[in-house]
Motif scaffolding. Structure first.
Motif, PDB file in Angstrom:
ATOM      1  N   GLY A   1      -1.553   6.597  24.621  1.00  0.00           N
ATOM      2  CA  GLY A   1      -1.053   7.002  23.323  1.00  0.00           C
ATOM      3  C   GLY A   1      -2.052   6.741  22.211  1.00  0.00           C
ATOM      4  N   ALA A   2      -3.200   6.156  22.527  1.00  0.00           N
ATOM      5  CA  ALA A   2      -4.215   5.879  21.527  1.00  0.00           C
ATOM      6  C   ALA A   2      -4.996   7.149  21.243  1.00  0.00           C
ATOM      7  CB  ALA A   2      -5.145   4.772  22.021  1.00  0.00           C
ATOM      8  N   GLY A   3      -5.628   7.186  20.093  1.00  0.00           N
ATOM      9  CA  GLY A   3      -6.450   8.325  19.740  1.00  0.00           C
ATOM     10  C   GLY A   3      -7.726   8.352  20.560  1.00  0.00           C
TER      11      GLY A   3
ATOM     12  N   GLY B   1     -13.820   4.222  22.307  1.00  0.00           N
ATOM     13  CA  GLY B   1     -12.789   3.759  21.379  1.00  0.00           C
ATOM     14  C   GLY B   1     -12.800   2.267  21.121  1.00  0.00           C
ATOM     15  N   ILE B   2     -13.751   1.551  21.718  1.00  0.00           N
ATOM     16  CA  ILE B   2     -13.860   0.107  21.561  1.00  0.00           C
ATOM     17  C   ILE B   2     -15.014  -0.205  20.602  1.00  0.00           C
ATOM     18  CG2 ILE B   2     -14.267  -2.086  22.764  1.00  0.00           C
ATOM     19  CD1 ILE B   2     -11.661  -0.670  23.596  1.00  0.00           C
ATOM     20  N   VAL B   3     -14.795  -1.139  19.698  1.00  0.00           N
ATOM     21  CA  VAL B   3     -15.832  -1.548  18.757  1.00  0.00           C
ATOM     22  C   VAL B   3     -16.856  -2.401  19.514  1.00  0.00           C
ATOM     23  CG1 VAL B   3     -16.342  -2.852  16.658  1.00  0.00           C
ATOM     24  CG2 VAL B   3     -14.222  -1.520  16.827  1.00  0.00           C
TER      25      VAL B   3
ATOM     26  N   ASP C   1      -8.023   1.415  17.444  1.00  0.00           N
ATOM     27  CA  ASP C   1      -6.606   1.634  17.117  1.00  0.00           C
ATOM     28  C   ASP C   1      -5.848   0.326  16.915  1.00  0.00           C
ATOM     29  OD1 ASP C   1      -6.416   4.434  16.962  1.00  0.00           O
ATOM     30  OD2 ASP C   1      -6.386   4.583  19.145  1.00  0.00           O
ATOM     31  N   GLU C   2      -6.396  -0.778  17.374  1.00  0.00           N
ATOM     32  CA  GLU C   2      -5.730  -2.079  17.235  1.00  0.00           C
ATOM     33  C   GLU C   2      -6.265  -2.891  16.058  1.00  0.00           C
ATOM     34  OE1 GLU C   2      -5.941  -4.113  20.984  1.00  0.00           O
ATOM     35  OE2 GLU C   2      -5.071  -2.420  22.052  1.00  0.00           O
TER      36      GLU C   2
ATOM     37  N   GLU D   1      -9.814   3.142   8.592  1.00  0.00           N
ATOM     38  CA  GLU D   1      -9.016   4.370   8.638  1.00  0.00           C
ATOM     39  C   GLU D   1      -9.901   5.596   8.412  1.00  0.00           C
ATOM     40  OE1 GLU D   1      -5.846   4.778   9.659  1.00  0.00           O
ATOM     41  OE2 GLU D   1      -6.018   2.645  10.113  1.00  0.00           O
ATOM     42  N   GLU D   2     -10.839   5.499   7.499  1.00  0.00           N
ATOM     43  CA  GLU D   2     -11.767   6.610   7.256  1.00  0.00           C
ATOM     44  C   GLU D   2     -12.666   6.831   8.470  1.00  0.00           C
ATOM     45  OE1 GLU D   2     -15.330   7.732   4.193  1.00  0.00           O
ATOM     46  OE2 GLU D   2     -13.594   6.682   3.355  1.00  0.00           O
ATOM     47  N   ILE D   3     -13.116   5.744   9.095  1.00  0.00           N
ATOM     48  CA  ILE D   3     -13.949   5.851  10.305  1.00  0.00           C
ATOM     49  C   ILE D   3     -13.172   6.506  11.439  1.00  0.00           C
ATOM     50  CG2 ILE D   3     -15.072   4.478  12.105  1.00  0.00           C
ATOM     51  CD1 ILE D   3     -16.075   2.631   9.816  1.00  0.00           C
TER      52      ILE D   3
END
Length: 155
Positions: free
Chosen positions: A55-57, A88-90, A125-126, A147-149
């Motif tokens: 369900g994550a982007g 999707g991971i920093v 997303d977290e 959010e912009e990123i």
């Protein structure tokens, strides 16, 4: 030891209630978790498809920069946030600021020194930081930049 005889209809009713309870619990989990809870799902791979099943982007790998602002008692402060994403991971974070107030310089410095341990290795997303190393207001600017990123990196 005393044994009790339980009528068949009571045993069947208890079994039905138990199965119904499992189904309710499975419905509370994510799609992949529900399959695993029911025993029908296979272990998911850790590739890029795993984000969409949770369900994550989905986000394109890369390095992204955005600015965020936040209100202090004295002024509105700005910070710049650069995140590097892989699946999707920093994987890396850099934050810089141009503090307008002397006190802000201290708090932004504390935030900058402590942010990596809070976000590196975490799904974008977290991310939702609040107080980092004693700085509570800078997190608002950080979250706005994240959010912009997310918008920039959306695949």
């Amino acid at each position: 030891m005393m044994s009790m005889s339980v009528p068949s209809s009571v045993r069947k009713s208890a079994a039905v209630v138990g199965v119904a309870g499992l189904l309710v619990l499975a419905g509370c989990s994510g799609p992949a978790d529900a399959e695993d809870a029911a025993g029908t799902g296979a272990e998911s791979d850790t590739g890029s498809d795993s984000q969409s099943s949770s369900g994550a982007g989905e986000y394109a790998d890369g390095t992204y920069t955005a600015d965020g602002s936040y209100q202090t008692p004295e002024t509105v402060e700005q910070i710049s946030v650069t995140l590097t994403l892989e699946d999707g991971i920093v994987t890396d974070v850099e934050v810089s600021g141009d503090p307008q107030a002397r006190e802000t310089e201290q708090y932004q410095g504390q935030f900058i020194d402590g942010i990596a341990e809070e976000v590196v290795g975490v799904s974008i997303d977290e991310l939702d930081v609040s107080r980092v190393a004693g700085s509570s207001l800078t997190g608002g600017g950080f979250n706005a930049a994240v959010e912009e990123i997310k918008d920039q990196a959306a695949a």
